[in-house]
Design an enzyme around this catalytic site. Sequence first.
Site, PDB file in Angstrom:
ATOM      1  CG  ASN A 134      -1.966   1.096   1.156  1.00 42.49           C
ATOM      2  OD1 ASN A 134      -1.993   1.873   0.201  1.00 42.49           O
ATOM      3  ND2 ASN A 134      -2.813   1.168   2.167  1.00 42.49           N
ATOM      4  CG  ASN A 139      -4.913   4.656  -3.626  1.00 39.18           C
ATOM      5  OD1 ASN A 139      -4.812   3.892  -2.672  1.00 39.18           O
ATOM      6  ND2 ASN A 139      -4.016   4.688  -4.602  1.00 39.18           N
ATOM      7  CG  ASP A 140      -5.950   2.666   1.406  1.00 36.69           C
ATOM      8  OD1 ASP A 140      -5.433   2.539   0.290  1.00 36.69           O
ATOM      9  OD2 ASP A 140      -5.320   2.515   2.474  1.00 36.69           O
ATOM     10  N   GLY A 160      -6.028  -2.348   0.021  1.00 31.84           N
ATOM     11  CA  GLY A 160      -5.429  -1.029  -0.186  1.00 31.84           C
ATOM     12  C   GLY A 160      -4.126  -0.985  -0.965  1.00 31.84           C
ATOM     13  CG  ASP A 162      -1.366   1.869  -3.688  1.00 29.57           C
ATOM     14  OD1 ASP A 162      -0.131   1.657  -3.706  1.00 29.57           O
ATOM     15  OD2 ASP A 162      -1.940   2.478  -2.758  1.00 29.57           O
ATOM     16  CG  ASP A 335      -8.991 -14.984 -16.009  1.00 30.75           C
ATOM     17  OD1 ASP A 335      -8.333 -15.598 -15.160  1.00 30.75           O
ATOM     18  OD2 ASP A 335     -10.233 -14.852 -15.964  1.00 30.75           O
ATOM     19  CD  GLU A 364      -6.492 -19.343 -15.820  1.00 31.30           C
ATOM     20  OE1 GLU A 364      -6.583 -19.818 -14.686  1.00 31.30           O
ATOM     21  OE2 GLU A 364      -7.422 -18.700 -16.337  1.00 31.30           O
TER      22      GLU A 364
HETATM   23 CA   LIG Z   1      -3.775   2.387  -1.332  1.00 31.87          CA
END
Ligand SMILES: [Ca+2]
Length: 620
Positions: A134, A139-140, A160, A162, A335, A364
């Site tokens: 984090n 930006n949480d 959180g 980033d 994916d 994948e």
């Molecule tokens: Ca964050």
Amino acid sequence: MNSKFIRFTVTFFLLSLHLFSYAQFQVYPTHWWIGMKSKSLQLMIHHPEGVPDNIRIKQPGIAIKKIYQADNKHYLFVDLDILPTAKPGMYDIVFSNGKSIQYELKQREKSSTIHQGVRSNDLIYLIMPDRFVNGDPSNDQFPDLQDKVADRTNPYARHGGDFAGVISKLDYLKYAGVTSIWLTPVLENDMPRMKENIWMMSGYHGYWITNHYKVDKRFGTNQTYKDLVKAAHSKGLKIIQDAVYNHVGSYHHTVKDLPMKDWLNQWPSYTGPDHREEVFFDPHATEIEKKKMLGGWFVPHLPDLNLSNSYVANYMIQLNIWATEEFGIDGWRVDTYKYCDEKFLNRINAALLSEFPNLTVFGEAWTNTVPGSAYFTQNNLDVPFKHQIKGVTDFPLQSAIMDAINQPFGWTDGITKVYMTLAQDFLYKNPLTNCIFLDNHDMNRFFSMAGENLDKYKIGLGLLLTIRGIPQVYYGTEVLMKNYKDPNDAAVRWDFPGGWTSDATNKFSGSGRTTEENNAFEYFKILANYRKESPALTSGELKQYIPKNGVYVYFRISNKQKILCVVNTSSKEEQLYLKDYTEMLNGNETYYDVIKQLTLETKDNKIPLPSMSFQIFEIK
Ligand SMILES: [Ca+2]
Ligand SMILES: [Ca+2]
């Protein structure tokens, strides 16, 4: 109130109505470039109150080929040709009612450090950004998002992590010998917590995309992502983005307002896939099971895209080209590859490679057998459909390595599984382009599967970094992060200790690691750094000997270098008699032990092999 003022007020009111309304227009792709190899571009124009059914473009440089009004009149599709005379700048799209919006064509960025692709001399480090570091607590939380607040006390919530966090650890990764970073999807997942089984889950992993043209603001902005790619490139690290062609989150803008009836694969009631790839190549398969595999919804909140619809296909192809160009990424991991329309897969791969010839794309394809894996990539099989992607994630080899360290040696068991799996490489066009791994974010962590035994850990990692393919490790493997998927995936996606300022320990630093963790980290670092400079390990030929008594011997040979690797999975010490390998050796060589970093004294022309060990020698 005088009449002039009333007139002004009314005019202003009408003007603001007009502005409000026109701000609601969305055009996808959000912008494009001049100088792309393909001159074609299909715009999807959306307005929640409807789009006029005809347009023209005011400036020269763009030719309109075809206009298609979707079933849903909120959408207009427009096929364009970007002409060689087009110049970068703003273009006015003028609707039949005289109103207009602007569309930008940009200049492409020219740089030798973008779209590089990953090769067999790379080592990929898989990061789930929410769970790594984090770097920006501001930006949480966002009150305007469906899932508003990060909560580290809840394993199923966002935590959180980033882009700023990843940027802060680039030097750490480079020091450890990593050359490429694969981030799980970074695009917006604006979904509330959804029920999966009995748990309420956040889209912290990124696979519930709701807007393909915006990164999730809990990771940063589109600009922060560009900064991350630039910072990585400036340190010689590459970036692989995770793509999801198969589905979108149920809050995706095209699901909230479907462009056309067959935009999604629809079923009378919820129908999921059976997850078996055999239905594609089994000569005895039934049609319904193949249909479910392609069109079943992964879970009820992940609507399955109808990739056989050309408008859906164009939308997906263009947004991936857009992201490659916009962010400068070096490769894609795709994916849920085996759940997608097969013709679409070949089409998108060709389109990406046409624009970015060095780009790497690996699918994948979670398969149980080597023929199953080979089916989904370029192969030597006689099958009705030929996939054209260059590599897959090599699940059969992962499974074989786990058996090698955990099963007793046998004719078809233990380390023999690795030998037998590699012997089936004749099914692949080029097995060197497979992405090989010990674990990932969907599996039990490798150190747990190794029984938390450091000797087994070293054998697994030793094989991974010296056998053929492009190796990938999962974040925290280098510091012995462990756990089983119990009760679910979240248990193998713990936060990297030290990634949050409140953490009690910091395992990014030697002083925060235990003796055993430092032992593992040093082993990882020595092998990874040696590997990336070794011509034999990265592109040399592989020659393997039939395993005997739990001992597996293989060579990697290029015209510049010869390397000997020996695995002893036996419970007792064994000996390697050099006279048994005269096809590879001439008897006058010296043996440099890569891990111990010293030249070996070979007494009596034999090398002792401790129980449960991996050794690697550069032969000089
Ligand atoms: Ca964050
Ligand atoms: Ca599908």
